[in-house]
Design a protein around this motif. Sequence first.
Motif, PDB file in Angstrom:
ATOM      1  N   PRO A  77     122.099  44.933  93.273  1.00 58.32           N
ATOM      2  CA  PRO A  77     122.003  46.304  93.764  1.00 58.32           C
ATOM      3  C   PRO A  77     120.638  46.543  94.407  1.00 58.32           C
ATOM      4  CG  PRO A  77     121.905  46.266  91.355  1.00 58.32           C
ATOM      5  CD  PRO A  77     122.150  44.854  91.811  1.00 58.32           C
ATOM      6  N   GLU A  78     120.554  47.552  95.236  1.00 60.85           N
ATOM      7  CA  GLU A  78     119.343  47.797  96.027  1.00 60.85           C
ATOM      8  C   GLU A  78     118.096  48.058  95.182  1.00 60.85           C
ATOM      9  OE1 GLU A  78     120.242  51.093  98.600  1.00 60.85           O
ATOM     10  OE2 GLU A  78     120.147  52.557  96.988  1.00 60.85           O
ATOM     11  N   THR A  79     118.254  48.323  93.909  1.00 59.30           N
ATOM     12  CA  THR A  79     117.107  48.583  93.026  1.00 59.30           C
ATOM     13  C   THR A  79     116.608  47.310  92.341  1.00 59.30           C
ATOM     14  OG1 THR A  79     118.652  49.081  91.232  1.00 59.30           O
ATOM     15  CG2 THR A  79     117.850  50.952  92.546  1.00 59.30           C
ATOM     16  N   SER A  80     117.078  46.151  92.754  1.00 57.73           N
ATOM     17  CA  SER A  80     116.814  44.905  92.023  1.00 57.73           C
ATOM     18  C   SER A  80     115.869  43.928  92.719  1.00 57.73           C
ATOM     19  CB  SER A  80     118.143  44.213  91.725  1.00 57.73           C
ATOM     20  OG  SER A  80     118.930  45.012  90.900  1.00 57.73           O
ATOM     21  N   ALA A  81     114.930  44.410  93.503  1.00 61.79           N
ATOM     22  CA  ALA A  81     113.988  43.513  94.181  1.00 61.79           C
ATOM     23  C   ALA A  81     113.201  42.668  93.184  1.00 61.79           C
ATOM     24  CB  ALA A  81     113.036  44.313  95.069  1.00 61.79           C
ATOM     25  N   GLU A  82     112.849  43.237  92.037  1.00 56.41           N
ATOM     26  CA  GLU A  82     112.095  42.507  91.015  1.00 56.41           C
ATOM     27  C   GLU A  82     112.919  41.338  90.463  1.00 56.41           C
ATOM     28  OE1 GLU A  82     108.718  41.689  88.757  1.00 56.41           O
ATOM     29  OE2 GLU A  82     108.951  43.131  90.369  1.00 56.41           O
ATOM     30  N   ILE A  83     114.216  41.560  90.264  1.00 52.52           N
ATOM     31  CA  ILE A  83     115.101  40.483  89.792  1.00 52.52           C
ATOM     32  C   ILE A  83     115.220  39.400  90.865  1.00 52.52           C
ATOM     33  CG2 ILE A  83     117.484  39.913  89.154  1.00 52.52           C
ATOM     34  CD1 ILE A  83     117.598  42.648  87.738  1.00 52.52           C
ATOM     35  N   ALA A  84     115.342  39.813  92.112  1.00 57.81           N
ATOM     36  CA  ALA A  84     115.409  38.850  93.220  1.00 57.81           C
ATOM     37  C   ALA A  84     114.148  37.990  93.249  1.00 57.81           C
ATOM     38  CB  ALA A  84     115.598  39.573  94.550  1.00 57.81           C
ATOM     39  N   ASP A  85     112.992  38.628  93.106  1.00 59.51           N
ATOM     40  CA  ASP A  85     111.728  37.886  93.085  1.00 59.51           C
ATOM     41  C   ASP A  85     111.677  36.920  91.900  1.00 59.51           C
ATOM     42  OD1 ASP A  85     110.718  39.060  95.370  1.00 59.51           O
ATOM     43  OD2 ASP A  85     109.396  40.455  94.309  1.00 59.51           O
ATOM     44  N   ARG A  86     112.127  37.376  90.748  1.00 54.88           N
ATOM     45  CA  ARG A  86     112.119  36.535  89.548  1.00 54.88           C
ATOM     46  C   ARG A  86     112.924  35.266  89.775  1.00 54.88           C
ATOM     47  NH1 ARG A  86     112.727  37.435  83.690  1.00 54.88           N
ATOM     48  NH2 ARG A  86     111.330  39.187  83.964  1.00 54.88           N
ATOM     49  N   PHE A  87     114.159  35.405  90.294  1.00 53.29           N
ATOM     50  CA  PHE A  87     115.018  34.245  90.474  1.00 53.29           C
ATOM     51  C   PHE A  87     114.672  33.435  91.728  1.00 53.29           C
ATOM     52  CE2 PHE A  87     117.411  36.465  87.246  1.00 53.29           C
ATOM     53  CZ  PHE A  87     117.849  35.424  86.450  1.00 53.29           C
TER      54      PHE A  87
END
Length: 174
Positions: A77-87
């Motif tokens: 979801p659009e609020t998940s940039a931090e998760i994208a960076d983590r993975f």
Amino acid sequence: MKNDLVPRARFIEAMRGVAASVTVVTTDGLAGRHGATVSAFSSVSADPPTVLVCLHADSRIARAVTTNGRFCVNVLPETSAEIADRFAGRHDAWIGDRFSGIECHGKPGTAPLIDGATGFSCTVQQSVLSGTHLIVIGQVGDVIEGGAKPLAWREGCYHRVVPQAAEAACQAAR
């Protein structure tokens, strides 16, 4: 034939302008639980429901997906940039387990679904090596709809998908 190809730098520059949904491919099984941010994801067929992801052939995620024989494509979801960076590995220097603190669903040994993501749970049908990447084709056994607008990637940064006025009117009429 190689002389007929567009120069690498020109190809990369053009691809930077193409928007893509940000996804995290997850897997679990004999090779362990792994996850990686991926932007190359697409539907292949509705009959049978099939998708593909492109993974760097020498990566841990490619080896794990191949060994485990299953994967889940988590459209963030659009609020998940931090998760994208983590993975994407941006936090690997100080966080040993990319899944630490991330809410996931699914039984041990199955590909984890990240909370809030739209998930495509797949069984590997075939893999095709192309250049530096492994194209993994998976039959979709289940879809879990997150319902949120997707996070997008273009020009080296995250974006939100914003409907145009005509599209918004079309959505309202549904």
